[in-house]
Design an enzyme around this catalytic site. Structure first.
Site, PDB file in Angstrom:
ATOM      1  N   HIS A 144       0.830  -1.213   0.000  1.00 26.33           N
ATOM      2  CA  HIS A 144       0.000   0.000   0.000  1.00 26.33           C
ATOM      3  C   HIS A 144       0.864   1.264   0.000  1.00 26.33           C
ATOM      4  O   HIS A 144       0.778   2.063  -0.919  1.00 26.33           O
ATOM      5  CB  HIS A 144      -1.005   0.028   1.155  1.00 26.33           C
ATOM      6  CG  HIS A 144      -1.902  -1.159   1.204  1.00 26.33           C
ATOM      7  ND1 HIS A 144      -2.715  -1.512   0.151  1.00 26.33           N
ATOM      8  CD2 HIS A 144      -2.113  -2.093   2.178  1.00 26.33           C
ATOM      9  CE1 HIS A 144      -3.390  -2.599   0.461  1.00 26.33           C
ATOM     10  NE2 HIS A 144      -3.043  -2.978   1.682  1.00 26.33           N
ATOM     11  N   ASP A 151      -5.021  -8.204  -3.320  1.00 27.30           N
ATOM     12  CA  ASP A 151      -5.285  -7.995  -1.904  1.00 27.30           C
ATOM     13  C   ASP A 151      -6.576  -8.661  -1.435  1.00 27.30           C
ATOM     14  O   ASP A 151      -6.626  -9.865  -1.234  1.00 27.30           O
ATOM     15  CB  ASP A 151      -5.283  -6.491  -1.619  1.00 27.30           C
ATOM     16  CG  ASP A 151      -5.244  -6.162  -0.139  1.00 27.30           C
ATOM     17  OD1 ASP A 151      -5.236  -7.093   0.688  1.00 27.30           O
ATOM     18  OD2 ASP A 151      -5.224  -4.969   0.210  1.00 27.30           O
TER      19      ASP A 151
END
Length: 488
Positions: A310, A361
């Protein structure tokens, strides 16, 4: 997998109940071999992405699962060659996955909330998983990845123990289930065994909150205990074993070095969720007087084998630290927008020296083409300018740099010596038809979807042929069954 909720399965997962009959080699490549014997084959690619350009008429010779030779200018398939029509790319790398999050798809789209309310729903699903149900779900999820052209996955694995935190008779039963699920689905896996020891920061730097009832399944109590358990995992050509720090809120600062040292000793990949949420940044500053990035740097976590996942809410100093240490960045745009996390400074990170990779993810969708174009389109929205990455750069993030982040720096290219891992995208679907072949890379990145993948080859074996998985006969059915088992 046998049905058992608190002990490791006593038998290895068996082969799928049905497999697609092997087609003649002129129409389809070698079927996946359950014995794992090396594959020797010849593939003819109508168009291939060779890293800088689209090349028509390419022959790949495969020996022992590796690319042994690349010949260009071959206008028609040689006798006996397997034909792959469309644009053939290096197999894609899904650098960040939580397989069990696939069971949340759509169910978390009702109502409103934040990352933190989404997390409560995630905990409910996690609480219901056993080694057997996790195997069934992950096998279907990894088969979905294969259908999307993904040949390797980085599984960020922190669901270690039985509910309440009691270890299984095999303390790695859940990790073994994931490894076997990937094997049965025909893709490679890097199991990023994750240290998750605390529920968050306390009032003092040395104080961390104890795991709550949901998180007891995740925790080994200390980094030393985590390292002892993780050391029992064994990798092979199919499965690499790496490490992960869940986040700075979940691993006490004085134990970060233990995880980093474990990975360093094994020259293994090390991943970490980093600055996904501003609330985590604020809590880290309050507890330690420094950002999560600086805290990781001070404890030896950053480096060229480390990937921050991220890297969304960073200071200029954070970006410089990540870049100067050659720490990678895995962007997960479909999850970051789904959870309203924000848009990370991917351009600045890459310019500072951080290699970019991509992951699905939480599996709001599983589509690396969507992840690649979302990274570019997010940046266009943020800056109101176009063209931050070329199609070539985005394909590299989705392949070579992703494989490198997963501990396979030799993968992600169509060159002699590389693994024979391929993905072929149709150039004649309603999404991809029309552009001239020399623009096929741009077509793949900016127009294609996972539904346009026609073939996936792993180690020379034809795992997906003409859009059908050769090992898992009914992937949608397997997904529906596995997800339903966790919601009833």
């Amino acid at each position: 997998m046998t049905t058992e909720s608190t002990t490791q399965p006593t038998t290895e997962p068996g082969p799928p109940s049905t497999t697609e009959p092997a087609a003649p080699q002129s129409a389809a490549g070698p079927a996946p071999d359950p014995t794992g014997r090396p594959v020797t084959a010849t593939y003819w690619l109508s168009h291939a992405w060779l890293g800088t350009h689209v090349e028509p008429g390419v022959v790949l010779e495969v020996s022992d699962g590796l690319i042994a030779g690349v010949r260009t200018g071959v206008d028609s398939p040689p006798p006996g060659a397997t034909v792959l029509r469309g644009l053939t790319l290096p197999g894609l790398a899904n650098t960040h996955s939580h397989a069990f999050h696939r069971a949340l798809r759509s169910t978390v789209q009702v109502g409103s909330g934040t990352f933190w309310t989404w997390r409560e729903t995630m905990y409910q699903v996690a609480a219901r998983l056993t080694p057997d149900t996790y195997y069934e779900l992950a096998r279907a999820v990894y088969a979905e990845m294969a259908l999307a052209g993904i040949t390797a996955v980085g599984e960020f694995h922190y669901l270690h123990h039985a509910p309440g935190g009691t270890p299984y008779s095999d303390p790695n039963a859940m990790g073994v289930a994931l490894i076997e699920a990937a094997r049965e689905a025909g893709i490679r896996i890097t199991l990023l065994d994750t240290a998750y020891l605390a529920a968050g920061f306390g009032r003092r730097p040395s104080q961390y909150l104890k795991p709550d009832r949901h998180q007891l399944r995740f925790s080994d109590t200390t980094a030393d205990a985590w390292a002892e358990r993780a050391s029992l995992l064994k990798g092979d050509e199919h499965a690499l074993i790496g490490a992960a720090v869940h986040s700075v809120r979940a691993v006490p600062a004085d134990q970060l070095a233990t995880v980093a040292a474990w990975a360093q000793e094994r020259r293994a990949p090390l991943h970490v969720h980093l600055s996904e949420q501003t609330a985590e940044n604020d809590a880290c500053l309050a507890a330690h007087g420094r950002t999560p990035t600086r805290l990781l740097a001070d404890h030896g976590v950053l480096g060229p084998r480390t990937t921050g996942v991220h890297n969304t809410h960073l200071t200029d100093e954070d970006i410089a630290l990540i870049g100067s240490t050659a720490t990678g960045t895995c962007m997960c745009p479909t999850t970051e927008r789904d959870l309203a996390d924000g848009i990370g400074p991917a351009v600045a990170l890459q310019r500072a020296g951080s290699p970019l990779s991509l992951g699905s993810d939480s599996h709001a969708v599983i589509d690396l083409f969507e992840e690649a174009r979302a990274m570019e389109l997010n940046e266009r929205l943020r800056t109101r300018t176009r063209g931050h990455w070329t199609a070539a750069a985005l394909l590299r993030a989705a392949s070579a740099d992703g494989h490198a982040a997963l501990g396979r720096p030799e993968a992600g290219i169509l060159e002699p010596g590389a693994p024979a891992d391929l993905a072929t995208v149709a150039l004649d679907s309603v999404r991809t038809a029309g552009p001239v072949p020399r623009l096929a890379a741009e077509t793949a990145v900016f127009a294609a979807s996972a539904a346009d993948v026609r073939h996936t080859v792993v180690a020379g074996r034809h795992i997906v042929r003409d859009g059908h998985h050769a090992l898992v006969d009914d992937v949608p059915g397997a997904l529906a069954k596995a997800v339903a088992a966790l919601h009833h």
